[in-house]
Design a protein around this motif. Structure first.
Motif, short mmCIF file in Angstrom:
data_model
loop_
_atom_site.label_atom_id
_atom_site.label_comp_id
_atom_site.label_asym_id
_atom_site.label_seq_id
_atom_site.Cartn_x
_atom_site.Cartn_y
_atom_site.Cartn_z
N TRP A 101 7.88 -1.57 14.95
CA TRP A 101 7.67 -2.98 14.66
C TRP A 101 6.93 -3.73 15.76
O TRP A 101 6.89 -4.96 15.76
CB TRP A 101 8.99 -3.69 14.34
N THR A 102 6.35 -3.01 16.72
CA THR A 102 5.42 -3.66 17.62
C THR A 102 4.08 -3.83 16.90
O THR A 102 3.86 -3.27 15.82
CB THR A 102 5.22 -2.83 18.89
N ARG A 103 3.18 -4.63 17.48
CA ARG A 103 1.92 -4.91 16.80
C ARG A 103 1.12 -3.63 16.57
O ARG A 103 0.56 -3.42 15.49
CB ARG A 103 1.10 -5.92 17.61
N LYS A 104 1.04 -2.77 17.59
CA LYS A 104 0.28 -1.52 17.45
C LYS A 104 0.92 -0.62 16.40
O LYS A 104 0.22 0.03 15.61
CB LYS A 104 0.20 -0.81 18.80
N TRP A 105 2.25 -0.56 16.38
CA TRP A 105 2.96 0.26 15.40
C TRP A 105 2.67 -0.22 13.98
O TRP A 105 2.37 0.58 13.08
CB TRP A 105 4.45 0.20 15.68
N VAL A 106 2.71 -1.53 13.78
CA VAL A 106 2.46 -2.09 12.44
C VAL A 106 1.02 -1.83 12.01
O VAL A 106 0.76 -1.44 10.86
CB VAL A 106 2.78 -3.60 12.43
N MET A 107 0.07 -2.05 12.92
CA MET A 107 -1.34 -1.86 12.57
C MET A 107 -1.63 -0.40 12.20
O MET A 107 -2.33 -0.13 11.21
CB MET A 107 -2.22 -2.29 13.74
N LEU A 108 -1.08 0.53 12.96
CA LEU A 108 -1.32 1.94 12.65
C LEU A 108 -0.62 2.37 11.37
O LEU A 108 -1.14 3.20 10.62
CB LEU A 108 -0.88 2.82 13.82
N ARG A 109 0.56 1.81 11.10
CA ARG A 109 1.25 2.11 9.85
C ARG A 109 0.45 1.59 8.66
O ARG A 109 0.29 2.29 7.65
CB ARG A 109 2.63 1.46 9.85
N VAL A 110 -0.04 0.37 8.76
CA VAL A 110 -0.85 -0.20 7.67
C VAL A 110 -2.11 0.64 7.47
O VAL A 110 -2.50 0.95 6.34
CB VAL A 110 -1.20 -1.66 7.98
N PHE A 111 -2.74 1.02 8.58
CA PHE A 111 -3.93 1.88 8.50
C PHE A 111 -3.62 3.19 7.80
O PHE A 111 -4.38 3.65 6.93
CB PHE A 111 -4.44 2.13 9.93
N SER A 112 -2.50 3.81 8.14
CA SER A 112 -2.12 5.07 7.52
C SER A 112 -1.85 4.91 6.03
O SER A 112 -2.30 5.73 5.22
CB SER A 112 -0.87 5.64 8.22
N TYR A 113 -1.15 3.85 5.65
CA TYR A 113 -0.83 3.62 4.23
C TYR A 113 -2.09 3.33 3.42
O TYR A 113 -2.24 3.81 2.28
CB TYR A 113 0.17 2.49 4.09
N VAL A 114 -3.01 2.55 3.99
CA VAL A 114 -4.25 2.26 3.28
C VAL A 114 -5.05 3.54 3.05
O VAL A 114 -5.58 3.78 1.96
CB VAL A 114 -5.08 1.22 4.06
N CYS A 115 -5.14 4.36 4.09
CA CYS A 115 -5.87 5.64 3.95
C CYS A 115 -5.18 6.56 2.93
O CYS A 115 -5.85 7.30 2.21
CB CYS A 115 -5.97 6.34 5.30
N PHE A 116 -3.85 6.50 2.87
CA PHE A 116 -3.14 7.30 1.87
C PHE A 116 -3.50 6.85 0.45
O PHE A 116 -3.74 7.68 -0.44
CB PHE A 116 -1.63 7.17 2.08
N ILE A 117 -3.57 5.55 0.25
CA ILE A 117 -3.92 5.02 -1.07
C ILE A 117 -5.35 5.42 -1.44
O ILE A 117 -5.62 5.85 -2.57
CB ILE A 117 -3.75 3.49 -1.10
N VAL A 118 -6.26 5.30 -0.48
CA VAL A 118 -7.65 5.67 -0.74
C VAL A 118 -7.77 7.16 -1.04
O VAL A 118 -8.47 7.57 -1.97
CB VAL A 118 -8.53 5.29 0.47
N SER A 119 -7.06 8.01 -0.28
CA SER A 119 -7.10 9.45 -0.52
C SER A 119 -6.54 9.80 -1.89
O SER A 119 -7.09 10.65 -2.60
CB SER A 119 -6.32 10.19 0.57
N THR A 120 -5.43 9.16 -2.25
CA THR A 120 -4.84 9.40 -3.57
C THR A 120 -5.79 8.97 -4.68
O THR A 120 -5.94 9.67 -5.70
CB THR A 120 -3.51 8.66 -3.69
N PHE A 121 -6.42 7.83 -4.50
CA PHE A 121 -7.40 7.34 -5.48
C PHE A 121 -8.54 8.33 -5.64
O PHE A 121 -8.95 8.66 -6.77
CB PHE A 121 -7.91 5.97 -5.02
N GLY A 122 -9.07 8.83 -4.53
CA GLY A 122 -10.14 9.81 -4.60
C GLY A 122 -9.70 11.12 -5.24
O GLY A 122 -10.45 11.73 -6.00
N LEU A 123 -8.47 11.55 -4.95
CA LEU A 123 -7.94 12.78 -5.53
C LEU A 123 -7.80 12.66 -7.04
O LEU A 123 -8.24 13.54 -7.80
CB LEU A 123 -6.59 13.12 -4.90
N VAL A 124 -7.21 11.56 -7.50
CA VAL A 124 -7.01 11.36 -8.95
C VAL A 124 -8.36 11.28 -9.65
O VAL A 124 -8.56 11.88 -10.72
CB VAL A 124 -6.17 10.09 -9.20
N GLY A 125 -9.31 10.53 -9.07
CA GLY A 125 -10.62 10.41 -9.69
C GLY A 125 -11.35 11.74 -9.76
O GLY A 125 -12.02 12.03 -10.76
N SER A 126 -11.23 12.56 -8.74
CA SER A 126 -11.91 13.86 -8.74
C SER A 126 -11.27 14.82 -9.75
O SER A 126 -11.98 15.58 -10.41
CB SER A 126 -11.86 14.46 -7.33
#
Length: 249
Positions: free
Chosen positions: A214-239
């Protein structure tokens, strides 16, 4: 002729699937985490290996991005909506023959080397695991020397010969059974991008640097990881949808 918005489609759903496939292809094109540590282990110090690798990674990503943008931009400018996924084999244009043959020869040289580099971690992990599981088995652990005429002697092992041959034949057979270039690359990219390139490095960084929750760096990296997970899942389903559509069409 093509358009500024890319390949024309009849519905917004089709456009969405094409965007997803493109994201999957991009996700496949960039990850090199499988070989990053292997390469870094071969570097000599000083300077520190991580500094050298950081510079090399930055230069590699910039060069790769420029190359991909040129291929994509020039390909679409030349062929418009009919641009194939593989510019060398996806259409009936084979002239000048010498230029196409030369380009394919370069691709073969590149893939032979790249295939070896990317496969080495898989070979090493499996061979180490099975040799430790059966340490007394001669087929797995014995080394032999072979001296061909007019060539230096080399060492070979039955396990390596058999396993690597079966691996290459199996991968080739699977690739031939799914001859859908962009869609297959998108599926692979969607599967490997987030866990190997985003999730594990972020988690290791948290552990190594003792980042508190819950520090700022922890939150930013978590959000970054979740966004990349959504994008990867979107690309996987579309492919996957692209492979199914191509198989049924």
């Amino acid at each position: 002729m093509g358009s500024f918005s890319g390949v024309s489609t009849t519905t917004s759903i089709e456009k969405m699937w094409l965007v997803a496939q493109a994201l999957g292809d991009i996700a496949f094109a960039y990850p090199y985490s499988l070989i990053l540590i292997e390469i870094q282990d071969t570097l000599k110090s000083p300077p520190p290996a991580n500094q050298t690798m950081k510079k090399a990674s930055t230069m590699s990503i910039i060069t790769t991005t420029i190359f991909y943008l040129f291929c994509g931009g020039f390909g679409y400018a030349a062929f418009g909506d009919n641009t194939p996924g593989n510019l060398l084999t996806g259409f009936g244009f084979y002239e000048p023959y010498w230029l196409i043959d030369l380009a394919n020869a370069f691709i073969v040289i590149h893939l032979v080397g790249g295939y070896q580099v990317y496969s080495q971690p898989i070979f090493a992990h499996f061979e180490k695991w099975i040799c430790e599981k059966f340490p007394e088995n001669g087929f797995l652990n014995n080394e032999f020397f072979l001296k061909p005429p007019l060539m230096p002697a080399f060492r070979w092992n039955p396990l390596r010969l058999c396993f690597r041959t079966v691996y290459v034949v199996s991968v080739t057979a699977i690739a031939m059974s799914f001859p859908y270039f962009n869609q297959v690359l998108g599926v692979i990219g969607g599967v490997i991008f987030w866990p190997l390139t985003i999730y594990f490095p972020v988690e290791m960084y948290f552990k190594q640097m003792n980042i508190e929750a819950w520090t700022r760096k922890w939150v930013m990296l978590r959000v970054f990881s979740y966004v990349c997970f959504i994008v990867s899942t979107f690309g996987l389903v579309g492919s996957i949808q692209g492979i199914i559509s191509a198989k049924l069409s």
